[in-house]
Design an enzyme around this catalytic site. Sequence first.
Site, PDB file in Angstrom:
ATOM      1  N   HIS A 560      37.177  42.021  36.067  1.00 30.39           N
ATOM      2  CA  HIS A 560      38.109  41.344  36.980  1.00 30.39           C
ATOM      3  C   HIS A 560      39.550  41.708  36.626  1.00 30.39           C
ATOM      4  O   HIS A 560      40.335  42.105  37.494  1.00 30.39           O
ATOM      5  CB  HIS A 560      37.878  39.838  36.878  1.00 30.39           C
ATOM      6  N   GLU A 561      39.896  41.572  35.345  1.00 28.32           N
ATOM      7  CA  GLU A 561      41.278  41.856  34.948  1.00 28.32           C
ATOM      8  C   GLU A 561      41.616  43.331  35.097  1.00 28.32           C
ATOM      9  O   GLU A 561      42.728  43.686  35.500  1.00 28.32           O
ATOM     10  CB  GLU A 561      41.530  41.378  33.516  1.00 28.32           C
ATOM     11  N   HIS A 564      42.440  44.154  38.651  1.00 27.64           N
ATOM     12  CA  HIS A 564      43.765  43.713  39.088  1.00 27.64           C
ATOM     13  C   HIS A 564      44.787  44.845  39.014  1.00 27.64           C
ATOM     14  O   HIS A 564      45.762  44.847  39.765  1.00 27.64           O
ATOM     15  CB  HIS A 564      44.249  42.534  38.246  1.00 27.64           C
ATOM     16  N   GLU A 621      42.782  38.297  44.106  1.00 32.24           N
ATOM     17  CA  GLU A 621      41.716  37.700  43.305  1.00 32.24           C
ATOM     18  C   GLU A 621      40.339  38.060  43.854  1.00 32.24           C
ATOM     19  O   GLU A 621      39.400  38.298  43.081  1.00 32.24           O
ATOM     20  CB  GLU A 621      41.885  36.184  43.240  1.00 32.24           C
ATOM     21  N   ASP A 625      37.443  39.962  41.850  1.00 25.53           N
ATOM     22  CA  ASP A 625      36.092  39.417  41.698  1.00 25.53           C
ATOM     23  C   ASP A 625      35.042  40.446  42.099  1.00 25.53           C
ATOM     24  O   ASP A 625      34.047  40.660  41.396  1.00 25.53           O
ATOM     25  CB  ASP A 625      35.927  38.165  42.565  1.00 25.53           C
TER      26      ASP A 625
END
Length: 725
Positions: A560-561, A564, A621, A625
């Site tokens: 997830h990070e 980003h 987000e 995800d």
Amino acid sequence: MLSVRIASALLLCACLAHGQNSVAQAKSSAPAPGFPVWLGGIDELHAAFLIESRTREDEKGNVQEIPAEPKAPQSFDLSGIDKTADPCTDFYQYACGNWKKDNPIPPDQVRWGRFNQLALRNEWLLYRELETAANPDAKRTPLEQKYGDFYAACMNTQLADARGVAALQPTLNTINTLGDRKQLAALLATLEIQDGTSGLFSFGVGQDQKDSTRQIAIAGQGGLGLPDRDYYLLQNPRQQKIREQYIAHMSKMFQLAGDTPEKAANQAQSVLAIETALAQGSMSRTDLRDPAKRYHIMTLAELAKLTPDFDWPVYFHGIGMRPFETLNVTVPGFFTTMNAQIGTQSLEAWKSYLRWRALHDAAPWMSDAFVQENFNFYSRELLGQEEMAPRWRRCTRATDGALGEAVGQDWVKKYFSPEKKENMIKLVTALEAALGQDIAQLPWMSEDTKKKALEKLALIRNKIGYPEHWRDYSTVEVKRDDLLGNVVRADVFADRFNLNKLGKPVDETEWNMTPPTVNAYYSPPMNDINFPAGILQPPFYDFSKDPAVNFGGIGVVIGHEMTHGFDDQGSKYDGHGNVLEWQTAADRKAFTERTDCEVKEYGSFETVPGQKLNGSLTLGENTADNGGLRLAYVALMDSLAKDAPGAVPPQVDGYTPAQRFFLAFGQVWCENIREQDARNRALVDPHSPGRWRVNGAVQNFDEFGKAFGCKKGAPMYPENSCRVW
């Protein structure tokens, strides 16, 4: 106080969690929205198991809770699965249905989920350390004395009640000295640097988005007492009622400060008029997600022309800024509006506004009447919270917020072993390899852009557990008998810490979350991913479990990070943290077509009856995800193939590794939420609710449908799905 304002103003990162971002943030009031917040992360750490507790009286006669040890969360909860549900129709219900039924929201929470369970556990562990350090008769290190005395002052409710509004009276007296609107700049500077009171706008120092090696002055919108500008602008019945309740709340607060009911009511109306105008001049949260829309470099002369009625040189001198020639004015229209209000609102209206800012900031740390009234509006009315969190939890969060890296360095010695860090590094390496494979195989991206994407990936810095260098709090004065003063001094320290960065080299080792925090984040200007020790525990990270569970938990967090860095915002930054287009025009067009698919998809999800998600606000987000789930799955399959080439992995608890992976992911997001909070989050939160974080991601990943034997065309295995990364 200032610490919340500075954090929201300058934390250009993407976090895993919605809501509060650390055990630190103890304010129940909503901080004024300032600079864009890039928190792209996982979930909130507002905690609370319903645990039994006892009470005791300290030497001052204060009744204190002695909470029992909360149960540690499980990494894979078979009892939480609802096997009456069809995973191909509603996977979230299948993974979390029984958990939701067995875990009602505690009365002191607005939402209750797996993040909350772990956060409560971390808070309790931290509470034990603080209780020991708060004993003045114990042998204490200088750090223990500092954070122990801060916590002790916070727990001394008897003294706070005895002082009442007198604790804030010096600040109110300072505001009363305002004799001319031309003095507003000087007064705001005094309130910021001496009293810790936030003002009309956000101001601080951050990285230049066109040159990430430079730290520049940044001025942004702010000054609101409600959670978002839309609370002032929307004309639906709910928002109109909230504004009426807000006026009543301010009136009560002014009366608690000693004003007559008539004067209090007039002051509340003046405050609402100023804040409504500021809201009209503010940029929406969705627009703030675009780096181009929040970057406007101006000279000081241009700033003065934009706001002729505000004396910027006096303000900058008052807060002790080093000389500088240019700054980023993120939302020029806001400052035009602010200037117009300075010219049209009366002197008494401005005094009322500043008195409200002071009362609003200080309320959680004053006498019980202020604390209760603050809770009644910001938590009970706005969010539906039934009871206030116990004092020990509020004080634990407050201490972590004020002195987080002092408390944290002792906390990690006990609760974060070197082995955990080593294992985390291995997982991160596996996810980096998976992202590299994903980039190389993307059908919509040209070879030139792939090369640049891989270059950015190679430059991502990984920060795990805690900072390399701990922050020095030696200049922060802490007194055992001065709670509000301690909060103010800690906030002013944080403000000075930020302002002193102007013109200095960027500290690439700095963290924006404290070690016990249950969250994680990616920072585009830093191009780094950060995983505090607090989240590196069950249900996310448990090496007593099979790899599928850990890849479905912390593995998806890592992915997830990383994603980003390549979402609709992160993809506008290069590997060195500069806003620079590295995709070809054709690739950017193809990228936007894919993100538009997600905007439409998530915008169709209903969070509560009649309230759909904002697909544009939650785009970053949602992209993270979806990407994180895919990357973690690839990394798991690669790991299993490497460990046992050609072998069919055995089932555990009746589930294949792929099924356990998806269940571990889904159960991370099990939650119950109050309707008021759900409606609030639909307006202000860049994260989708747990149900849609799970179902939205799995329905876009065909491997899920294959893992559970779904028929093509089922809700969780559609014919057409969205995919970016």
